[in-house]
Design a protein around this motif. Structure first.
Motif, PDB file in Angstrom:
ATOM      1  N   ALA A 102     -60.864  -0.848  66.143  1.00 47.23           N
ATOM      2  CA  ALA A 102     -60.265   0.391  65.642  1.00 47.23           C
ATOM      3  C   ALA A 102     -60.685   0.644  64.195  1.00 47.23           C
ATOM      4  O   ALA A 102     -61.050   1.768  63.828  1.00 47.23           O
ATOM      5  N   LEU A 103     -60.645  -0.385  63.367  1.00 46.73           N
ATOM      6  CA  LEU A 103     -61.016  -0.232  61.963  1.00 46.73           C
ATOM      7  C   LEU A 103     -62.489   0.098  61.795  1.00 46.73           C
ATOM      8  O   LEU A 103     -62.869   0.979  61.020  1.00 46.73           O
ATOM      9  N   VAL A 104     -63.337  -0.596  62.522  1.00 47.04           N
ATOM     10  CA  VAL A 104     -64.785  -0.435  62.371  1.00 47.04           C
ATOM     11  C   VAL A 104     -65.265   0.927  62.875  1.00 47.04           C
ATOM     12  O   VAL A 104     -66.121   1.563  62.253  1.00 47.04           O
ATOM     13  N   THR A 105     -64.716   1.385  63.972  1.00 48.23           N
ATOM     14  CA  THR A 105     -65.250   2.586  64.626  1.00 48.23           C
ATOM     15  C   THR A 105     -64.465   3.862  64.325  1.00 48.23           C
ATOM     16  O   THR A 105     -64.858   4.932  64.786  1.00 48.23           O
ATOM     17  N   MET A 106     -63.393   3.802  63.542  1.00 48.34           N
ATOM     18  CA  MET A 106     -62.557   4.979  63.309  1.00 48.34           C
ATOM     19  C   MET A 106     -63.320   6.154  62.700  1.00 48.34           C
ATOM     20  O   MET A 106     -63.182   7.296  63.163  1.00 48.34           O
ATOM     21  N   PRO A 107     -64.143   5.962  61.650  1.00 48.86           N
ATOM     22  CA  PRO A 107     -64.874   7.111  61.098  1.00 48.86           C
ATOM     23  C   PRO A 107     -65.769   7.800  62.132  1.00 48.86           C
ATOM     24  O   PRO A 107     -65.822   9.027  62.201  1.00 48.86           O
ATOM     25  N   LEU A 108     -66.454   7.014  62.941  1.00 44.75           N
ATOM     26  CA  LEU A 108     -67.321   7.590  63.967  1.00 44.75           C
ATOM     27  C   LEU A 108     -66.505   8.353  65.009  1.00 44.75           C
ATOM     28  O   LEU A 108     -66.929   9.405  65.496  1.00 44.75           O
ATOM     29  N   ASP A 109     -65.326   7.832  65.345  1.00 44.26           N
ATOM     30  CA  ASP A 109     -64.479   8.502  66.327  1.00 44.26           C
ATOM     31  C   ASP A 109     -63.983   9.841  65.781  1.00 44.26           C
ATOM     32  O   ASP A 109     -63.907  10.834  66.519  1.00 44.26           O
ATOM     33  N   THR A 110     -63.639   9.894  64.497  1.00 43.41           N
ATOM     34  CA  THR A 110     -63.199  11.149  63.879  1.00 43.41           C
ATOM     35  C   THR A 110     -64.319  12.176  63.879  1.00 43.41           C
ATOM     36  O   THR A 110     -64.108  13.355  64.206  1.00 43.41           O
ATOM     37  N   ILE A 111     -65.528  11.750  63.517  1.00 47.15           N
ATOM     38  CA  ILE A 111     -66.685  12.653  63.521  1.00 47.15           C
ATOM     39  C   ILE A 111     -66.947  13.169  64.937  1.00 47.15           C
ATOM     40  O   ILE A 111     -67.174  14.367  65.153  1.00 47.15           O
ATOM     41  N   LYS A 112     -66.908  12.267  65.907  1.00 44.10           N
ATOM     42  CA  LYS A 112     -67.133  12.640  67.313  1.00 44.10           C
ATOM     43  C   LYS A 112     -66.115  13.677  67.771  1.00 44.10           C
ATOM     44  O   LYS A 112     -66.471  14.682  68.401  1.00 44.10           O
ATOM     45  N   THR A 113     -64.846  13.455  67.433  1.00 49.23           N
ATOM     46  CA  THR A 113     -63.795  14.377  67.852  1.00 49.23           C
ATOM     47  C   THR A 113     -64.013  15.772  67.270  1.00 49.23           C
ATOM     48  O   THR A 113     -63.892  16.785  67.968  1.00 49.23           O
ATOM     49  N   ARG A 114     -64.363  15.831  65.990  1.00 45.92           N
ATOM     50  CA  ARG A 114     -64.577  17.142  65.362  1.00 45.92           C
ATOM     51  C   ARG A 114     -65.798  17.851  65.955  1.00 45.92           C
ATOM     52  O   ARG A 114     -65.785  19.061  66.158  1.00 45.92           O
ATOM     53  N   LEU A 115     -66.855  17.107  66.231  1.00 39.11           N
ATOM     54  CA  LEU A 115     -68.037  17.714  66.842  1.00 39.11           C
ATOM     55  C   LEU A 115     -67.693  18.313  68.208  1.00 39.11           C
ATOM     56  O   LEU A 115     -68.212  19.365  68.583  1.00 39.11           O
ATOM     57  N   GLN A 116     -66.830  17.641  68.949  1.00 33.44           N
ATOM     58  CA  GLN A 116     -66.506  18.080  70.294  1.00 33.44           C
ATOM     59  C   GLN A 116     -65.522  19.238  70.327  1.00 33.44           C
ATOM     60  O   GLN A 116     -65.529  20.035  71.259  1.00 33.44           O
ATOM     61  N   VAL A 117     -64.683  19.350  69.310  1.00 35.48           N
ATOM     62  CA  VAL A 117     -63.626  20.367  69.324  1.00 35.48           C
ATOM     63  C   VAL A 117     -64.027  21.642  68.592  1.00 35.48           C
ATOM     64  O   VAL A 117     -63.676  22.744  69.024  1.00 35.48           O
ATOM     65  N   LEU A 118     -64.772  21.514  67.480  1.00 35.06           N
ATOM     66  CA  LEU A 118     -65.155  22.703  66.715  1.00 35.06           C
ATOM     67  C   LEU A 118     -66.017  23.631  67.559  1.00 35.06           C
ATOM     68  O   LEU A 118     -66.892  23.189  68.301  1.00 35.06           O
ATOM     69  N   GLU A 119     -65.776  24.933  67.411  1.00 32.65           N
ATOM     70  CA  GLU A 119     -66.455  25.912  68.263  1.00 32.65           C
ATOM     71  C   GLU A 119     -67.702  26.519  67.630  1.00 32.65           C
ATOM     72  O   GLU A 119     -68.364  27.346  68.245  1.00 32.65           O
ATOM     73  N   ALA A 120     -68.022  26.141  66.413  1.00 35.83           N
ATOM     74  CA  ALA A 120     -69.238  26.657  65.792  1.00 35.83           C
ATOM     75  C   ALA A 120     -70.450  26.295  66.641  1.00 35.83           C
ATOM     76  O   ALA A 120     -70.513  25.204  67.214  1.00 35.83           O
ATOM     77  N   GLU A 121     -71.406  27.220  66.703  1.00 34.65           N
ATOM     78  CA  GLU A 121     -72.531  27.020  67.617  1.00 34.65           C
ATOM     79  C   GLU A 121     -73.334  25.779  67.264  1.00 34.65           C
ATOM     80  O   GLU A 121     -73.726  25.009  68.127  1.00 34.65           O
ATOM     81  N   GLU A 122     -73.622  25.601  65.998  1.00 33.14           N
ATOM     82  CA  GLU A 122     -74.379  24.430  65.575  1.00 33.14           C
ATOM     83  C   GLU A 122     -73.634  23.754  64.432  1.00 33.14           C
ATOM     84  O   GLU A 122     -73.603  24.263  63.316  1.00 33.14           O
ATOM     85  N   VAL A 123     -73.040  22.631  64.703  1.00 31.78           N
ATOM     86  CA  VAL A 123     -72.350  21.851  63.672  1.00 31.78           C
ATOM     87  C   VAL A 123     -72.996  20.484  63.632  1.00 31.78           C
ATOM     88  O   VAL A 123     -73.027  19.771  64.638  1.00 31.78           O
ATOM     89  N   SER A 124     -73.523  20.112  62.486  1.00 32.75           N
ATOM     90  CA  SER A 124     -74.214  18.830  62.372  1.00 32.75           C
ATOM     91  C   SER A 124     -73.254  17.739  61.927  1.00 32.75           C
ATOM     92  O   SER A 124     -72.174  18.016  61.397  1.00 32.75           O
ATOM     93  N   VAL A 125     -73.676  16.511  62.135  1.00 29.69           N
ATOM     94  CA  VAL A 125     -72.884  15.365  61.688  1.00 29.69           C
ATOM     95  C   VAL A 125     -72.705  15.408  60.174  1.00 29.69           C
ATOM     96  O   VAL A 125     -71.617  15.129  59.654  1.00 29.69           O
ATOM     97  N   VAL A 126     -73.768  15.775  59.467  1.00 24.34           N
ATOM     98  CA  VAL A 126     -73.706  15.833  57.997  1.00 24.34           C
ATOM     99  C   VAL A 126     -72.643  16.834  57.545  1.00 24.34           C
ATOM    100  O   VAL A 126     -71.865  16.567  56.617  1.00 24.34           O
ATOM    101  N   GLU A 127     -72.588  18.009  58.193  1.00 25.38           N
ATOM    102  CA  GLU A 127     -71.597  19.029  57.829  1.00 25.38           C
ATOM    103  C   GLU A 127     -70.179  18.545  58.096  1.00 25.38           C
ATOM    104  O   GLU A 127     -69.266  18.787  57.295  1.00 25.38           O
ATOM    105  N   VAL A 128     -69.989  17.847  59.218  1.00 25.15           N
ATOM    106  CA  VAL A 128     -68.657  17.325  59.537  1.00 25.15           C
ATOM    107  C   VAL A 128     -68.228  16.296  58.498  1.00 25.15           C
ATOM    108  O   VAL A 128     -67.093  16.324  58.017  1.00 25.15           O
TER     109      VAL A 128
END
Length: 323
Positions: A243-269
């Protein structure tokens, strides 16, 4: 093997025998597994909803406040938004996960023993390899299910049901929309599964190693309360690190999947998260995720081991009961 080595081995506890893939009645294994894991998913789903909403929030909101807000404005149903969609996807994903896990563990364990690894090392390597294979196989199904169910969790008022969400995502983003965050999901779940299963096998052996002599171990190994307790504690300990090691990646993944913008990059998130709350913003939802991972892992592993034992073929079950 020297007499001193044999004496040491004989003094070790005797945990229940491992059940391999070839020992299972596959039809019973998958049928019972569907029912058992559906029940586990229902039990932990509210924590997943809390975690997802915290990750999508632009400000820090406590679990208590978030829970009260959901209950006040949405009622109990708010904690189960997207559950039907999630459950429909979880069934085939779990079948892929279990198949890939068991087949890989069996093949890699046999290979590592032939290559001269010790039993403990072979078990850890086999579990790690099984974790990677199962995560990669299951994500083919889980990622689209995550995209739809997480949209329902966070933007439930925008969709009538899971089918409506599916139709709108397909219309706006096309098929690619269902695999948003797929790369991050693989990067998150494949290593974490490898770490979790390897850690679990090592902690499991370590705990059994503290339970006494072989004579005591035999009786303990037949006491289902002790067996489940060891499995559950091992699962919770393995989940904490993941949980500690992977939490940042999980947060980024969740935002990428939920945000409706057509192109959202990992860097922007990442930039948005850091702007909202610094590095700690990547750990929003850590409490619910830790709880859900620990509860899920403890429930999953005890359910899984129970499922394997009741699904063992008659001859193998007799062999196991005589250990």
């Amino acid at each position: 093997m020297s007499s001193s080595s044999r004496t040491y081995e004989e003094s070790q506890p005797h945990p229940p025998q491992e059940i391999d893939w070839h020992m299972l009645d596959k039809s019973k294994f998958f049928f019972l597994g569907t029912a058992l894991f559906s029940a586990v998913s229902a039990a932990i789903y509210p924590a997943v909803v809390l975690k997802t909403r915290q990750q999508m929030s632009a400000a820090e909101i406590s679990c208590r406040h978030m829970s009260r807000s959901i209950m006040r404005y949405e009622g109990l149903r708010g904690f189960y938004r997207g559950f039907g969609t999630s459950l429909m996807g979880t069934i085939p994903a779990r079948a892929l996960y279990m198949s890939a896990l068991e087949v890989t563990k069996s093949k890699v364990a046999a290979a590592t023993v032939r290559w001269g690894f010790s039993d403990a090392s072979a078990t850890a390597i086999a579990n790690a390899a099984g974790g990677v294979a199962s995560a990669m196989a299951a994500q083919l199904v889980w990622t689209p299910v995550d995209v739809v169910s997480q949209r329902l969790m966070v933007q439930g008022v925008c969709y009538r049901n899971g089918f409506d969400a599916f139709r709108k995502i397909l219309g706006v983003d096309g098929p690619r929309g269902f695999y948003r965050g797929f790369g991050v999901s693989i990067v998150t779940y494949a290593p974490s599964n490898a770490v979790w299963w390897a850690s679990y096998s090592m902690v499991h052996k370590l705990i059994w190693g503290t339970l006494g002599s072989k004579k005591e171990g035999v009786s303990l190994g037949r006491d289902w309360r002790v067996v489940m307790g060891v499995q559950g504690l091992s699962a919770v300990m393995a989940s904490g690190v993941c949980a500690l090691v992977t939490m940042p990646l999980d947060t980024i993944k969740t935002r990428l999947q939920v945000l409706e913008a057509e192109e959202v990059s990992v860097v922007e998130v990442v930039r948005d998260l850091v702007r909202e709350g610094g590095v700690l913003a990547c750990y929003r939802g850590l409490g619910p995720r830790w709880v859900s991972m620990s509860v899920s892992a403890a429930a999953m592993i005890t359910t899984y081991e129970f499922l394997k034992r009741v699904s063992a073929k008659n001859g193998d079950r007799l062999t196991l009961s005589s250990v």
